[in-house]
Scaffold this active site. Structure first.
Site, PDB file in Angstrom:
ATOM      1  NE  ARG A   1       9.106  -7.053   5.850  1.00 14.40           N
ATOM      2  CZ  ARG A   1       8.175  -6.117   6.086  1.00 14.40           C
ATOM      3  NH1 ARG A   1       7.788  -5.303   5.127  1.00 14.40           N
ATOM      4  NH2 ARG A   1       7.634  -6.031   7.273  1.00 14.40           N
TER       5      ARG A   1
ATOM      6  NE  ARG B   1      -4.582   1.220  11.961  1.00 14.44           N
ATOM      7  CZ  ARG B   1      -3.535   1.631  11.309  1.00 14.44           C
ATOM      8  NH1 ARG B   1      -3.575   2.670  10.553  1.00 14.44           N
ATOM      9  NH2 ARG B   1      -2.407   1.015  11.389  1.00 14.44           N
TER      10      ARG B   1
ATOM     11  NE  ARG C   1       8.983  -5.336  10.873  1.00 11.34           N
ATOM     12  CZ  ARG C   1       8.074  -4.497  10.381  1.00 11.34           C
ATOM     13  NH1 ARG C   1       8.387  -3.662   9.400  1.00 11.34           N
ATOM     14  NH2 ARG C   1       6.849  -4.497  10.856  1.00 11.34           N
TER      15      ARG C   1
ATOM     16  NE  ARG D   1       2.497  -6.736  11.424  1.00  2.12           N
ATOM     17  CZ  ARG D   1       3.483  -6.820  10.534  1.00  2.12           C
ATOM     18  NH1 ARG D   1       4.330  -7.821  10.577  1.00  2.12           N
ATOM     19  NH2 ARG D   1       3.618  -5.905   9.617  1.00  2.12           N
TER      20      ARG D   1
ATOM     21  CE  LYS E   1      -1.937  -0.297   4.037  1.00  2.68           C
ATOM     22  NZ  LYS E   1      -1.562   0.591   5.103  1.00  2.68           N
TER      23      LYS E   1
HETATM   24  P1  ADP Z   1       0.821  -0.836  10.387  1.00  2.00           P
HETATM   25  O1  ADP Z   1       2.168  -1.377  10.030  1.00  2.00           O
HETATM   26  O2  ADP Z   1       0.191  -1.591  11.538  1.00  2.00           O
HETATM   27  O3  ADP Z   1      -0.097  -0.622   9.212  1.00  2.00           O
HETATM   28  P2  ADP Z   1       0.931   2.130  10.771  1.00  2.00           P
HETATM   29  O4  ADP Z   1       2.241   2.688  10.384  1.00  2.00           O
HETATM   30  O5  ADP Z   1      -0.232   2.431   9.899  1.00  2.00           O
HETATM   31  O6  ADP Z   1       1.140   0.591  11.034  1.00  2.00           O
HETATM   32  O7  ADP Z   1       0.554   2.602  12.254  1.00  2.00           O
HETATM   33  C1  ADP Z   1       1.412   2.331  13.337  1.00  2.00           C
HETATM   34  C2  ADP Z   1       0.662   2.547  14.650  1.00  2.00           C
HETATM   35  O8  ADP Z   1       0.213   3.910  14.735  1.00  2.00           O
HETATM   36  C3  ADP Z   1      -0.620   1.729  14.796  1.00  2.00           C
HETATM   37  O9  ADP Z   1      -0.355   0.449  15.308  1.00  2.00           O
HETATM   38  C4  ADP Z   1      -1.437   2.582  15.758  1.00  2.00           C
HETATM   39  O10 ADP Z   1      -0.982   2.412  17.097  1.00  2.00           O
HETATM   40  C5  ADP Z   1      -1.079   3.988  15.324  1.00  2.00           C
HETATM   41  N1  ADP Z   1      -2.039   4.487  14.312  1.00  2.00           N
HETATM   42  C6  ADP Z   1      -1.762   4.810  13.011  1.00  2.00           C
HETATM   43  N2  ADP Z   1      -2.870   5.244  12.366  1.00  2.00           N
HETATM   44  C7  ADP Z   1      -3.882   5.182  13.282  1.00  2.00           C
HETATM   45  C8  ADP Z   1      -5.282   5.480  13.249  1.00  2.00           C
HETATM   46  N3  ADP Z   1      -5.877   5.938  12.119  1.00  2.00           N
HETATM   47  N4  ADP Z   1      -6.000   5.304  14.383  1.00  2.00           N
HETATM   48  C9  ADP Z   1      -5.440   4.868  15.525  1.00  2.00           C
HETATM   49  N5  ADP Z   1      -4.128   4.542  15.629  1.00  2.00           N
HETATM   50  C10 ADP Z   1      -3.350   4.704  14.528  1.00  2.00           C
END
Ligand code: ADP
Ligand code: ZN
Length: 216
Positions: free
Chosen positions: A122, A88, A155, A166, A13
């Site tokens: 990975r 989310r 990782r 996840r 993505k």
């Molecule tokens: P992932 O690899 O899980 O897709 P992201 O980089 O999108 O991770 O987000 C990392 C962390 O930041 C999430 O696990 C959450 O704790 C927080 N986070 C990111 N976006 C949101 C959101 N829209 N609402 C709530 N928490 C968020």
């Protein structure tokens, strides 16, 4: 163009979104990046958010929404945006609904088995962070980085049991939102059944979905 991209972890993505930036001329906004930036800068918000992020939990809506609002006020977001990792929760979707007209929602559909296969193969360089894959992007020498000669590692959260967890968290959180946008008839599914498909092909499919949406 105001769009949202949904896709499970490991769906690529972020790669597709960053390629679309140059083509569409709107910024790629990842709330995960916004949160990590606050944590890195050691702000008050960052200190609170950190506790949630470390547990793999969602940061409360009010915090995430205020970070997003701040980002959307920058001039580059005037012409639109590509949201990644937001919304989310239903609360976050309601916030968008009340403030912006979303043109298109892309839902990347990737079977769990493919994600597990990609992420569990990975490998990352301990020194420079370069990313490899035992199946699709092998280093020239086993377990050694082509770029810097560093040792490659896996990782902690790329182990199959953790990947499954996840994915479960993703499905539980995102499924209701996908249905919400599907009912509004602005959601398009894009199927990625084979992870060796080059990113350009998926980007092309997304652009086709944008064209179709514009015709309506
Ligand atoms: P992932 O690899 O899980 O897709 P992201 O980089 O999108 O991770 O987000 C990392 C962390 O930041 C999430 O696990 C959450 O704790 C927080 N986070 C990111 N976006 C949101 C959101 N829209 N609402 C709530 N928490 C968020
Ligand atoms: Zn390296």
């Amino acid at each position: 163009m105001r769009m949202i991209i949904f896709g499970p972890p490991g769906s690529g993505k972020g790669t597709y979104a960053s390629r679309l930036v140059g083509i569409l001329g709107v910024p790629h906004i990842s709330t995960g990046d916004l949160v990590r930036e606050e944590i890195r800068m050691q702000t008050e918000v960052g200190r609170i958010a950190k506790q949630y992020v470390e547990r793999g939990e969602l940061v409360p809506d009010d915090i995430i929404i205020s970070l997003l609002v701040k980002r959307l006020q920058k001039p580059d977001a005037e012409r639109g945006f590509i949201l990644d990792g937001f919304p989310r929760t239903i609360g976050q979707a309601k916030f968008l609904e009340e403030n912006f007209k979303i043109d298109l929602v892309i839902n990347l559909v990737v079977p769990d088995e493919l994600i597990i296969q990609r992420l569990s193969n990975r490998l990352i360089c301990k020194i420079c962070g370069a990313i490899y894959n035992r199946l699709t992007l092998k280093p020239k020498v086993d377990e050694i980085c082509d770029v810097c000669g560093g040792e490659l590692y896996q990782r902690e959260d790329d182990k199959p049991e953790v990947i499954r967890e996840r994915l479960k968290v993703y499905r539980v959180n995102t499924e209701p939102l996908i249905n919400y946008y599907r009912e509004k008839k602005i959601l398009r599914d894009i199927y990625c059944e084979d992870l060796t498909i080059p990113p350009e092909i998926i980007v092309k499919k997304i652009l086709e979905a944008i064209d179709e949406m514009k015709k309506k």
